[in-house]
Write a protein that holds these residues in place. Structure first.
Motif, PDB file in Angstrom:
ATOM      1  N   ILE A   1       0.868  -1.182   0.000  1.00  0.00           N
ATOM      2  CA  ILE A   1       0.000   0.000   0.000  1.00  0.00           C
ATOM      3  C   ILE A   1       0.901   1.227   0.000  1.00  0.00           C
ATOM      4  CG2 ILE A   1      -1.704   1.335   1.291  1.00  0.00           C
ATOM      5  CD1 ILE A   1      -2.761  -1.295   2.430  1.00  0.00           C
ATOM      6  N   THR A   2       0.699   2.117  -0.955  1.00  0.00           N
ATOM      7  CA  THR A   2       1.497   3.339  -1.057  1.00  0.00           C
ATOM      8  C   THR A   2       0.585   4.535  -0.849  1.00  0.00           C
ATOM      9  OG1 THR A   2       3.016   2.301  -2.632  1.00  0.00           O
ATOM     10  CG2 THR A   2       3.002   4.698  -2.549  1.00  0.00           C
ATOM     11  N   VAL A   3       0.943   5.414   0.083  1.00  0.00           N
ATOM     12  CA  VAL A   3       0.130   6.593   0.391  1.00  0.00           C
ATOM     13  C   VAL A   3       0.933   7.836   0.045  1.00  0.00           C
ATOM     14  CG1 VAL A   3      -1.175   7.825   2.143  1.00  0.00           C
ATOM     15  CG2 VAL A   3      -0.990   5.329   2.269  1.00  0.00           C
ATOM     16  N   GLN A   4       0.575   8.466  -1.072  1.00  0.00           N
ATOM     17  CA  GLN A   4       1.169   9.748  -1.463  1.00  0.00           C
ATOM     18  C   GLN A   4       0.271  10.843  -0.910  1.00  0.00           C
ATOM     19  OE1 GLN A   4       3.014  11.566  -5.550  1.00  0.00           O
ATOM     20  NE2 GLN A   4       0.934  10.765  -5.685  1.00  0.00           N
ATOM     21  N   LYS A   5       0.795  11.666  -0.040  1.00  0.00           N
ATOM     22  CA  LYS A   5      -0.061  12.517   0.786  1.00  0.00           C
ATOM     23  C   LYS A   5       0.519  13.912   0.945  1.00  0.00           C
ATOM     24  CE  LYS A   5       2.365  11.088   4.951  1.00  0.00           C
ATOM     25  NZ  LYS A   5       2.829  12.452   5.287  1.00  0.00           N
ATOM     26  N   SER A   6      -0.292  14.806   1.476  1.00  0.00           N
ATOM     27  CA  SER A   6       0.209  16.082   1.961  1.00  0.00           C
ATOM     28  C   SER A   6       0.573  15.901   3.431  1.00  0.00           C
ATOM     29  CB  SER A   6      -0.844  17.172   1.773  1.00  0.00           C
ATOM     30  OG  SER A   6      -2.057  16.801   2.391  1.00  0.00           O
ATOM     31  N   SER A   7       1.138  16.918   4.032  1.00  0.00           N
ATOM     32  CA  SER A   7       1.584  16.801   5.423  1.00  0.00           C
ATOM     33  C   SER A   7       0.406  16.943   6.385  1.00  0.00           C
ATOM     34  CB  SER A   7       2.643  17.856   5.738  1.00  0.00           C
ATOM     35  OG  SER A   7       2.121  19.158   5.544  1.00  0.00           O
ATOM     36  N   GLN A   8       0.551  16.331   7.547  1.00  0.00           N
ATOM     37  CA  GLN A   8      -0.408  16.457   8.648  1.00  0.00           C
ATOM     38  C   GLN A   8      -1.828  16.027   8.260  1.00  0.00           C
ATOM     39  OE1 GLN A   8       0.676  17.264  11.769  1.00  0.00           O
ATOM     40  NE2 GLN A   8       2.710  17.276  10.843  1.00  0.00           N
ATOM     41  N   VAL A   9      -1.941  14.876   7.589  1.00  0.00           N
ATOM     42  CA  VAL A   9      -3.269  14.373   7.235  1.00  0.00           C
ATOM     43  C   VAL A   9      -3.594  13.065   7.939  1.00  0.00           C
ATOM     44  CG1 VAL A   9      -3.344  15.514   4.988  1.00  0.00           C
ATOM     45  CG2 VAL A   9      -2.357  13.219   5.174  1.00  0.00           C
ATOM     46  N   GLY A  10      -2.680  12.574   8.806  1.00  0.00           N
ATOM     47  CA  GLY A  10      -3.013  11.420   9.624  1.00  0.00           C
ATOM     48  C   GLY A  10      -2.301  10.129   9.284  1.00  0.00           C
ATOM     49  N   PHE A  11      -1.275  10.141   8.410  1.00  0.00           N
ATOM     50  CA  PHE A  11      -0.598   8.886   8.093  1.00  0.00           C
ATOM     51  C   PHE A  11       0.078   8.300   9.332  1.00  0.00           C
ATOM     52  CE2 PHE A  11       3.104   6.367   6.745  1.00  0.00           C
ATOM     53  CZ  PHE A  11       2.463   5.427   5.947  1.00  0.00           C
ATOM     54  N   SER A  12       0.631   9.148  10.192  1.00  0.00           N
ATOM     55  CA  SER A  12       1.256   8.645  11.417  1.00  0.00           C
ATOM     56  C   SER A  12       0.235   7.947  12.303  1.00  0.00           C
ATOM     57  CB  SER A  12       1.921   9.793  12.188  1.00  0.00           C
ATOM     58  OG  SER A  12       3.006  10.340  11.454  1.00  0.00           O
ATOM     59  N   GLU A  13      -0.996   8.485  12.339  1.00  0.00           N
ATOM     60  CA  GLU A  13      -2.050   7.841  13.128  1.00  0.00           C
ATOM     61  C   GLU A  13      -2.484   6.524  12.483  1.00  0.00           C
ATOM     62  OE1 GLU A  13      -2.612   8.813  15.982  1.00  0.00           O
ATOM     63  OE2 GLU A  13      -1.783  10.839  15.919  1.00  0.00           O
ATOM     64  N   LEU A  14      -2.450   6.463  11.160  1.00  0.00           N
ATOM     65  CA  LEU A  14      -2.712   5.203  10.461  1.00  0.00           C
ATOM     66  C   LEU A  14      -1.648   4.176  10.830  1.00  0.00           C
ATOM     67  CD1 LEU A  14      -4.247   3.665   8.042  1.00  0.00           C
ATOM     68  CD2 LEU A  14      -2.319   4.447   6.671  1.00  0.00           C
ATOM     69  N   LEU A  15      -0.391   4.608  10.845  1.00  0.00           N
ATOM     70  CA  LEU A  15       0.717   3.735  11.219  1.00  0.00           C
ATOM     71  C   LEU A  15       0.531   3.212  12.638  1.00  0.00           C
ATOM     72  CD1 LEU A  15       4.485   4.571  10.618  1.00  0.00           C
ATOM     73  CD2 LEU A  15       3.698   3.692  12.802  1.00  0.00           C
ATOM     74  N   ILE A  16       0.235   4.114  13.565  1.00  0.00           N
ATOM     75  CA  ILE A  16       0.067   3.710  14.963  1.00  0.00           C
ATOM     76  C   ILE A  16      -1.104   2.743  15.104  1.00  0.00           C
ATOM     77  CG2 ILE A  16      -0.547   4.522  17.273  1.00  0.00           C
ATOM     78  CD1 ILE A  16       0.980   7.110  16.613  1.00  0.00           C
ATOM     79  N   GLY A  17      -2.241   3.067  14.484  1.00  0.00           N
ATOM     80  CA  GLY A  17      -3.402   2.192  14.576  1.00  0.00           C
ATOM     81  C   GLY A  17      -3.136   0.823  13.981  1.00  0.00           C
ATOM     82  N   GLY A  18      -2.422   0.787  12.851  1.00  0.00           N
ATOM     83  CA  GLY A  18      -2.092  -0.485  12.234  1.00  0.00           C
ATOM     84  C   GLY A  18      -1.182  -1.332  13.107  1.00  0.00           C
ATOM     85  N   VAL A  19      -0.203  -0.689  13.750  1.00  0.00           N
ATOM     86  CA  VAL A  19       0.717  -1.417  14.640  1.00  0.00           C
ATOM     87  C   VAL A  19      -0.020  -1.932  15.872  1.00  0.00           C
ATOM     88  CG1 VAL A  19       2.706  -1.148  16.174  1.00  0.00           C
ATOM     89  CG2 VAL A  19       2.803  -0.258  13.837  1.00  0.00           C
TER      90      VAL A  19
END
Length: 354
Positions: free
Chosen positions: A71-89
């Motif tokens: 899964i590749t997420v091309q994103k702008s900053s501060q849109v929640g990818f870190s929270e996705l990472l934490i939730g997935g872990v």
């Protein structure tokens, strides 16, 4: 013909002990995850709510799909990818009880993120808190969670990407990784023996003449999606990721800090005029836009129905956009189109834009 006693026994057991339905990852996070630190990444304290970042829900639900390996997420900053990472872990170690790895650009970033965000989140989740035994089980490169290892790696140390095999790997800000692609190659090598492997990569594209890793990884994906939101002025859908939709007073000569404070989002469907505020999207409409956004596969577009025009003009009726495939990359799926027609903007903003 005699009945099969084994089949009868299986049916009886299935009726008495039905298989436990697996909880969707986003629902699992909403049930078990609590935001560890008030104000972290702008998040509100309390129970995790995917509804605040609805575009993450589809990604969460793809995490356990065995048919999806990357899964590749091309994103702008501060849109929640870190929270996705934490939730997935959290789901990986708390529910699936599988080892995993998280990769960062540098050791300092790995240390800061783990200590300030990831480890507090593990303590604040009711499914993982009991697994974090003691500080002795936590190092810069590994944490043991009830015997299940969670490894940490950083891109400027190839050694950390070359140790034990690992089926699930999260890579953050890959555009900041060293050139050459060795880190991505090493990460894939660690997963070769896993049939249900998962590599999740995310990054904000770095500016430059040569596209970074995230652009090339996204462009090479078998299926590409973009998140589009409805314009509250015209009802047409557009991809909000593009910075060309931003406007500010003063143009190139404006003070950067002042421009950042006073910039606004402009509808790409309103013709530019002498009025610099033409097509300006009001702040109060933005939550509605995101809430009614939709992931579109490459080749799909939203055709705005005539009911939008009626609603824009009179404020009556219910605008329901229609989905159509305009590219030959994917076959039209009638059930998919029907689903989108049902879930797309069922009502306009609380106040019509004037």
């Amino acid at each position: 013909m005699l009945a099969d006693p084994h089949a009868i026994a299986r049916d009886v057991v299935a009726d008495i002990y039905p298989p436990r339905a697996k909880m969707l990852v986003d629902v699992w996070c909403e049930t078990h995850r609590t935001m560890a630190t008030a104000g972290a990444s702008g998040a509100r304290p309390g129970r995790w709510d995917t509804g605040l970042t609805p575009y993450l829900r589809a990604i969460f639900r793809n995490l356990p799909d065995p048919k999806i390996h990357e899964i590749t997420v091309q994103k702008s900053s501060q849109v929640g990818f870190s929270e996705l990472l934490i939730g997935g872990v959290l789901h990986l170690v708390g529910e699936s009880r599988q080892p995993g790895m998280v990769g960062y650009p540098t050791q300092d970033e790995a240390r800061d993120f783990n200590r300030k965000r990831l480890i507090p989140a593990l303590h604040a989740c009711d499914k993982t808190a009991a697994l974090v035994a003691s500080a002795r089980d936590t190092t810069d490169t590994e944490i043991r969670l009830g015997g299940v290892p969670l490894w940490f790696a950083w891109a400027h140390s190839k050694k950390t990407f070359k140790s034990d095999p690992c089926g699930v790997i999260y890579l953050d800000e890959i555009d900041e990784y060293p050139p050459g692609g060795a880190i991505l190659s090493n990460a894939r090598d660690r997963q070769r023996t896993f049939t249900e492997r998962k590599l999740i990569k995310g990054s904000t594209p770095e500016e430059g003449e040569t596209p970074g890793f995230i652009v090339s990884e996204y462009e090479s994906a078998a299926h590409r999606y973009r998140f589009c939101v409805p314009c509250p002025i015209t009802g047409e859908f557009f991809e909000i990721f593009d910075f060309k939709h931003l406007r500010w007073e003063g143009g190139r000569d404006a003070d950067p800090d002042e421009a950042a404070r006073r910039c606004w989002l402009q509808s790409p469907f309103v013709r530019a005029s002498g009025d610099s505020a033409a097509g300006k999207i009001d702040e109060r409409h933005k939550p509605w836009m995101v809430r009614n956004g939709v992931w579109l596969r490459q080749g799909e577009e939203i055709e705005t129905s005539d009911r939008w025009a009626e609603w824009i003009e009179t404020g009556t009726g219910t605008p329901i956009p229609d989905l159509s495939t305009i590219d030959g990359d994917d076959l039209r799926e009638s059930s998919r189109a029907g689903r989108y027609a049902r879930v797309l903007a069922a009502a306009g903003p609380s106040e019509r834009s004037r």
